[in-house]
Design an enzyme around this catalytic site. Structure first.
Site, mmCIF file in Angstrom:
data_model
loop_
_atom_site.group_PDB
_atom_site.id
_atom_site.type_symbol
_atom_site.label_atom_id
_atom_site.label_comp_id
_atom_site.label_asym_id
_atom_site.label_seq_id
_atom_site.Cartn_x
_atom_site.Cartn_y
_atom_site.Cartn_z
ATOM 1 C CD GLU A 46 -9.849 -7.764 -2.968
ATOM 2 O OE1 GLU A 46 -8.888 -6.989 -2.969
ATOM 3 O OE2 GLU A 46 -10.716 -7.786 -2.076
ATOM 4 C CG HIS B 256 -2.158 -0.988 0.699
ATOM 5 N ND1 HIS B 256 -2.132 -2.325 1.005
ATOM 6 C CD2 HIS B 256 -3.239 -0.810 -0.082
ATOM 7 C CE1 HIS B 256 -3.178 -2.907 0.465
ATOM 8 N NE2 HIS B 256 -3.869 -2.009 -0.198
ATOM 9 C CG ASP C 155 -5.534 -8.379 -1.806
ATOM 10 O OD1 ASP C 155 -4.459 -8.641 -1.234
ATOM 11 O OD2 ASP C 155 -6.258 -7.433 -1.483
HETATM 12 C C1 PEP Z 1 -6.701 -5.289 -5.084
HETATM 13 O O1 PEP Z 1 -6.482 -6.146 -4.228
HETATM 14 O O2 PEP Z 1 -6.398 -5.417 -6.294
HETATM 15 C C2 PEP Z 1 -7.357 -4.025 -4.701
HETATM 16 C C3 PEP Z 1 -7.730 -3.145 -5.606
HETATM 17 O O3 PEP Z 1 -7.522 -3.791 -3.365
HETATM 18 P P1 PEP Z 1 -6.340 -3.247 -2.421
HETATM 19 O O4 PEP Z 1 -5.161 -2.963 -3.274
HETATM 20 O O5 PEP Z 1 -6.858 -2.046 -1.724
HETATM 21 O O6 PEP Z 1 -6.141 -4.428 -1.512
HETATM 22 MG MG MG Z 2 -7.391 -5.939 -2.261
#
Ligand code: PEP
Ligand code: MG
Length: 592
Positions: A446, A199, A470
């Site tokens: 995911e 993140h 994910d």
């Molecule tokens: C993902 O997992 O692709 C997604 C968009 O969610 P995040 O990156 O917030 O986990």
């Molecule tokens: Mg995600």
């Protein structure tokens, strides 16, 4: 001495500036510039905080009971000595006077310099005094916080655009802290830890500033104030570059600015393929204020509002229904009738509620947070929090088109519970006289289980959003934030591509809309492949929209669909795709 550090490129572009080293535990210290006329006042603020701590320590020492261990008084003496050492406040003041840093920032910058000197000491006793120094700094920072009212008011980071650009170097940065840097003074990031879709990387991309993560030791090798080049395309960090290298990178920086300006001219061009397919290019946002950048970049909606960022940095307290409602409403109004897809809170794994970094979370709290109580699992475990969020989202629907997206769904029973909760929330709102309109319900794909059983899920929902970040992590069993296995995190893996392709085809066959909102959607290297799979809706950071749009404008969706079996059928989808697509790109007419 010039040297290079290698890491994982996560946010494109070149940044050149001076290194600011920040310890993870001190990242939440305010970073801003003070105006030149405020410098004496700021130095004074620092000295007053020092004096307050000196008084506090002296009083403590004087009031020590007779029978207190002798070491305690000795320790207080050491702290007082450090505090009164000219190198301590003199060094910190230097950053205020020379660099216009605010007192807190100056103090933590100076601590980094001193801490390094302590680390290099041969003598064990002296080396261990670093912990004392840190405690003294903590006390002064606290004293500064307590005298907050004295801080200068004119603290906009952009006031001193003429200053050298600054690049943040840290072992790791918690997502909760990253969000604070959105409007910060930093023009690039380097971290020791992290992967392409951690993140920290995602927030760096959303800020559209170059970043390299997973360098393992940048924060140990780079010194405070070193000149540094971040090559966010190659994943290279060049420390103290020679004048020739610097010139070369300045040239590249100018080129990419020109390219950006050229692409931004596509802002109002509708995203239509050569064979007439209309493509939705939506934005991923973290805060309501990001909606402005989305509209500016030409997004036709918000495909992913990561609501969890509203829940961070609150010392464990959750945002009230009213506060959430105002935030969602603001985003909806800013999008002027375009759809806003609000994802329910997705905390856990590498997005802890508080200032923990992924590695701290892993080590201190949960054995395997990525597989633990996160996202919808957390929401269902906290039903009143979940209902509160749903009420806020539904109330925002009275102001525009709102869609509700649920993260990390793996079980049909979860969908049933969500539907039941939605019904209850609607009833509560009706009883309370709150207006709301129809809100489409979507699930994120995911977890591989969701992709495999998608036809079952599709019977209960209106739309699907594929979270490739994910999906890759769970399909390949690769922690997306762990740089040690980052080389195995492969969006081109045949299993990943099969799951994505199948999910798109099944959603379309069921007549339900499907979008990709993971990082693959914003990477132009995958635009044609996803179009070939039948994807017509992409969601990405606003800054990525122009480059993806350029690919869409040059693509022929039908021909891409015809090439798909060849690409997916081979042993090595990436090289087959590159060959097939290179031929098509060469024949496509150029756009602008
Ligand atoms: C993902 O997992 O692709 C997604 C968009 O969610 P995040 O990156 O917030 O986990
Ligand atoms: Mg995600």
């Amino acid at each position: 001495m010039s040297f290079q550090v290698f890491g994982i490129p996560v946010s494109r572009g070149v940044a050149i500036g001076r290194a600011v080293l920040v310890a993870s535990s001190r990242i939440d210290v305010a970073h801003y510039f003070v105006a030149p006329h405020e410098i004496p006042g700021e130095v004074d603020r620092l000295l007053r905080a020092r004096d307050a701590v000196a008084l506090e320590l002296t009083t403590l020492k004087d009031e020590l009971p007779e029978d207190a261990p002798h070491e305690l008084a000795a320790l207080l003496d050491v702290h007082l000595m450090l505090l009164h050492d000219e190198a301590f406040t003199g060094g910190a003041s230097h950053w205020i006077v020379e660099r216009h840093y605010n007192a807190e920032w100056a103090l933590s910058a100076h601590l980094e310099v001193l801490a390094r000197q302590f680390d290099e000491m041969e003598d064990d006793y002296l080396r261990e005094r670093k912990a004392d120094l840190e405690q003294v700094v903590e006390r002064v920072l606290r004293a500064l916080a307590e005298a907050q009212g004295d801080a200068p008011a004119s603290v906009t980071p952009r006031d001193f655009a003429g200053e050298d650009p600054l690049l943040l170097v840290a072992a790791d940065i918690a997502p909760a802290d990253m969000i604070q840097f959105k409007r910060s003074v930093f023009r690039g990031f380097i971290t020791d830890i992290g992967g392409k879709t951690s993140h920290t990387a995602i927030v760096a991309r959303s800020m559209d500033i170059p970043a390299v993560v997973g360098t393992r030791e940048a924060s140990r090798l780079i010194m405070q104030d070193d000149w540094v080049i971040i090559d966010g395309d190659a994943g290279t960090v060049i420390v103290n570059p020679s004048p020739i290298v610097l010139e070369e990178y300045r040239f590249r920086q100018r080129q990419s600015e020109l390219e950006r300006a050229r692409l931004s001219r596509l802002r109002h061009t509708p995203a239509v393929t050569l064979d007439g397919e209309h493509i939705e290019l939506h934005a991923n946002i973290e805060m309501p204020a990001d909606a402005e950048a989305a509209v500016e970049a030409g997004a036709t909606g918000v495909g992913l509002f990561r609501s969890e960022f509203l829940f961070m940095n609150r010392g464990g307290e959750l945002p009230s229904e009213e506060e959430q409602f105002e935030a969602y409403k603001a985003a909806v109004i800013a999008m002027k009738g375009m759809p806003v897809t609000i994802r329910t809170v997705d905390v856990g794994a590498d997005k802890p509620l508080d200032r923990l970094t992924a590695s701290e979370l892993r080590h201190e709290h949960v054995l395997n947070p990525a597989m633990g109580l996160r996202a919808i699992r957390w929401s269902l475990a906290e039903p009143s929090m979940f209902r509160q969020q749903l009420r806020a989202i539904y109330r925002a629907s009275a102001f525009g088109k709102v869609r509700l997206l649920i993260p990390m769904v793996a079980h049909l029973s979860e969908v049933r519970q969500i539907l039941e909760t939605v019904r209850r929330v609607q009833q509560q709102l009706t009883d309370a006289g709150h207006a709301y309109t129809r809100v489409e319900l979507g699930v994120m794909v995911e977890i591989p289980a969701a992709a495999v059983m998608l036809p079952l899920l599709l019977k209960h929902v209106d739309f699907v959003s594929i979270g490739t970040n994910d999906l890759i992590q769970y399909t390949l069993a690769i922690d997306r934030a762990d740089e040690a296995v980052a080389h195995l995190y492969d969006p081109w893996h045949p299993a990943v591509l099969q799951l994505i392709s199948q999910s798109i085809a099944q959603s379309r066959a069921a007549g339900k809309s499907v979008s990709v909102c993971g990082e693959m959607a914003g990477d132009p290297a995958f635009t044609e492949l996803l179009l070939g799979m039948g994807l017509r809706s992409f969601s990405m950071h606003p800054s990525q929209i122009p480059a993806v749009k350029q690919r869409v404008l040059r693509a022929d969706a039908q021909r891409l669909a015809a090439a798909l079996p060849v690409i997916l059928g081979g042993d090595d989808p990436q090289s087959v795709a590159e060959k097939e697509l290179a031929g098509m790109r060469a024949r496509a007419p150029s756009v602008h």
